[in-house]
Design an enzyme around this catalytic site. Structure first.
Site, short mmCIF file in Angstrom:
data_model
loop_
_atom_site.label_atom_id
_atom_site.label_comp_id
_atom_site.label_asym_id
_atom_site.label_seq_id
_atom_site.Cartn_x
_atom_site.Cartn_y
_atom_site.Cartn_z
N ASP A 118 0.85 -1.21 0.00
CA ASP A 118 0.00 0.00 0.00
C ASP A 118 0.89 1.26 0.00
OD1 ASP A 118 -2.72 1.27 0.47
OD2 ASP A 118 -1.64 2.01 2.22
N LYS A 137 1.67 4.23 -3.04
CA LYS A 137 1.62 5.69 -2.84
C LYS A 137 2.93 6.34 -3.30
CE LYS A 137 -1.73 5.16 0.87
NZ LYS A 137 -1.95 4.95 2.28
P1 NHO Z 1 -14.72 -1.03 0.71
O1 NHO Z 1 -15.42 -0.67 1.98
O2 NHO Z 1 -14.22 -2.41 0.50
O3 NHO Z 1 -15.73 -0.65 -0.48
C1 NHO Z 1 -15.52 -1.00 -1.82
C2 NHO Z 1 -16.87 -0.96 -2.53
O4 NHO Z 1 -16.63 -1.19 -3.92
C3 NHO Z 1 -17.87 -2.02 -2.10
O5 NHO Z 1 -19.16 -1.40 -2.08
C4 NHO Z 1 -17.85 -3.06 -3.24
O6 NHO Z 1 -19.08 -3.72 -3.40
C5 NHO Z 1 -17.60 -2.14 -4.40
N1 NHO Z 1 -17.04 -2.77 -5.59
C6 NHO Z 1 -15.90 -3.49 -5.70
N2 NHO Z 1 -15.74 -3.88 -6.99
C7 NHO Z 1 -16.80 -3.40 -7.69
C8 NHO Z 1 -17.21 -3.46 -9.04
N3 NHO Z 1 -16.47 -4.11 -9.94
N4 NHO Z 1 -18.37 -2.85 -9.42
C9 NHO Z 1 -19.13 -2.18 -8.52
N5 NHO Z 1 -18.77 -2.08 -7.21
C10 NHO Z 1 -17.64 -2.68 -6.81
O7 NHO Z 1 -13.44 -0.08 0.46
P2 NHO Z 1 -13.24 1.44 0.98
O8 NHO Z 1 -12.54 1.46 2.29
O9 NHO Z 1 -14.53 2.17 0.83
O10 NHO Z 1 -12.18 1.98 -0.10
C11 NHO Z 1 -12.60 2.41 -1.35
C12 NHO Z 1 -11.40 2.90 -2.15
O11 NHO Z 1 -10.80 4.01 -1.44
C13 NHO Z 1 -10.28 1.84 -2.30
O12 NHO Z 1 -9.67 1.97 -3.57
C14 NHO Z 1 -9.28 2.25 -1.21
O13 NHO Z 1 -7.94 1.84 -1.48
C15 NHO Z 1 -9.41 3.76 -1.31
N6 NHO Z 1 -8.88 4.46 -0.18
C16 NHO Z 1 -9.37 4.23 1.07
C17 NHO Z 1 -8.75 4.82 2.17
C18 NHO Z 1 -9.34 4.59 3.54
O14 NHO Z 1 -8.91 5.18 4.55
N7 NHO Z 1 -10.38 3.76 3.64
C19 NHO Z 1 -7.61 5.62 1.94
C20 NHO Z 1 -7.22 5.92 0.64
C21 NHO Z 1 -7.86 5.33 -0.40
O15 NHO Z 1 -5.95 7.14 2.64
C22 NHO Z 1 -6.62 5.98 2.99
C23 NHO Z 1 -5.60 4.83 3.08
O16 NHO Z 1 -4.68 4.79 2.31
C24 NHO Z 1 -5.87 3.78 4.10
C25 NHO Z 1 -4.69 2.78 4.22
N8 NHO Z 1 -5.16 1.45 4.52
C26 NHO Z 1 -3.78 3.26 5.37
O17 NHO Z 1 -3.15 4.32 5.22
O18 NHO Z 1 -3.68 2.54 6.44
#
Ligand code: NHO
Length: 370
Positions: free
Chosen positions: A229, A233
């Protein structure tokens, strides 16, 4: 003003927070005529086939009871979006690599993209080049391509990519970027190796379990501990700084998964085995303490030396990286203009609300350019 159509793919943690922030933005700016036409998750979707728009007030219960499958990706989705009677912004809130691979097609069709999904920008350099040669804010400035923004792919809602782009575009020279880029790793090391040196005797494995219980880690903590991850970045930052890094695995990444546990069949089996390796991590921590330092999991990019690396390093207790709190990120930009005192961006770098804020901020950037 004519309508601005919005298609939202992915309604998980970030997607839900995004939709609620979009509903509030839309009601504060009714003249923009923001019109959602698609909200989809993996198996079901809400679609407005005549482009009249979906209501955002009951979308969650509507989607929960929906039986319509999402339009096939990319063909049907592309057809539906490119025949909309006005500008369309596609919001990809998934981490799906297949969706990210289709960005060039959508951008070429004039569809704008905003996303926190790192895959499009940190996988092969060919995909990166495909995206930026199709985008209006890339090489296709005079064509009909869509705009693409992905601020939340690094540091969630923190202004990391916009700051870097402005430094580069205004002619500053990036020398080095370093910092703590993972909320999970930040929390882990702030609790395992606190500045005080006293963590109540907790071993590394216990800290991983605690981070998992508090919801900081991915469901399988190996997805955080393998360093990929953070490597993704760094790949994005390197490319925006002018280093054509071929892939996120083309530079050294220190994985914190002991090799003996790489083949563990489940997250539970992995966590069960992890305490056996506590001694190694404790030694690293006490070695650093002996020289007045603490260990932190960082990424660094030396543009002048063309070096990218991700792993554990020791930092003096007086440094800003050592003094980080909770799950915060810190990113230091060393540039020609800023000299020895870097420009620093710091704050919460993970979590649904702050990530969604980065995505909505990007959507607003597109709206302002229409
Ligand atoms: P979820 O909760 O798994 O949600 C994903 C959704 O996408 C689900 O509704 C699933 O059904 C849907 N989905 C998947 N494939 C699909 C498809 N083909 N068609 C339609 N729907 C589909 O994931 P999140 O947490 O909501 O994350 C969503 C995106 O945001 C991901 O790309 C994740 O990498 C990105 N993101 C999240 C965070 C965070 O804090 N949650 C961050 C950045 C980007 O800065 C954060 C970060 O880097 C966290 C990291 N783990 C850390 O620093 O510790």
């Amino acid at each position: 003003m004519s309508k601005i159509y919005v298609a939202i793919i992915g309604a998980g943690g970030v997607g839900k927070a995004f939709i609620s922030q979009l509903a509030s933005y839309s009601s504060r700016n009714p003249s923009l005529n923001i019109t959602p036409i698609l909200i989809s998750r993996s198996k079901t979707a809400l679609i407005s086939p005549d482009y009249s728009g979906l209501s955002l007030s009951n979308w969650a219960s509507d989607l929960a009871s929906a039986t319509t499958p999402p339009p096939a990706f990319p063909t049907e989705t592309l057809k539906f979006l490119s025949t909309a009677p006005g500008p369309v912004i596609l919001v990809d809130n998934t981490s799906d690599e297949a969706i990210a691979s289709s960005y060039p097609q959508f951008l070429s069709a004039g569809i704008h993209i905003v996303t926190p999904n790192k895959k499009g920008f940190s996988s092969s350099i060919d995909l990166w080049n495909g995206i930026y040669s199709a985008a209006k804010n890339g090489d296709n400035a005079n064509g009909k391509g869509g705009f693409v923004f992905h601020e939340a792919s690094v540091g969630a809602g923190l202004p990391v990519l916009s700051t870097l782009k402005e430094l580069v575009e205004t002619g500053d020279k990036i020398r080095k970027i370093e910092g703590v880029f993972s909320g999970t790793m930040s929390f882990l090391f702030n609790s395992f190796a606190p500045l005080s040196g006293d963590n109540g005797g907790k071993g590394f494995a216990e800290c991983v379990v605690q981070a998992k219980e508090l919801g900081y880690t991915e469901p399988d903590p190996r997805d955080d501990l393998n360093g990929l991850d953070v490597a993704r970045k760094l790949t994005i930052l390197a490319r925006l700084s002018g280093l054509a890094v071929p892939s996120p695995t083309s530079f050294p990444i220190q994985s914190l998964i002991p090799s003996e546990l790489e083949t563990a069949k489940s997250a539970e089996e992995f966590l069960e085995g992890l305490p056996r390796f506590d001694g190694e991590m404790t030694k690293k921590k006490t070695d650093a303490e002996a020289s007045g330092s603490v260990i932190r999991y960082v990424g660094s990019l030396n543009v002048e030396r063309k070096e990218v690396k991700v792993g554990l390093e020791s930092f003096a207790k007086s440094s800003s990286i050592a003094g980080l709190q909770g799950s915060d990120n810190i990113i230091s930009f060393y540039t020609e203009r800023y000299g020895a005192n870097p420009l620093i961006v710091q704050g919460a770098g993970a979590g649904a609300e702050v990530t969604a804020m980065g995505v909505l901020g990007d959507l607003i950037k597109v709206v302002q350019r229409l």
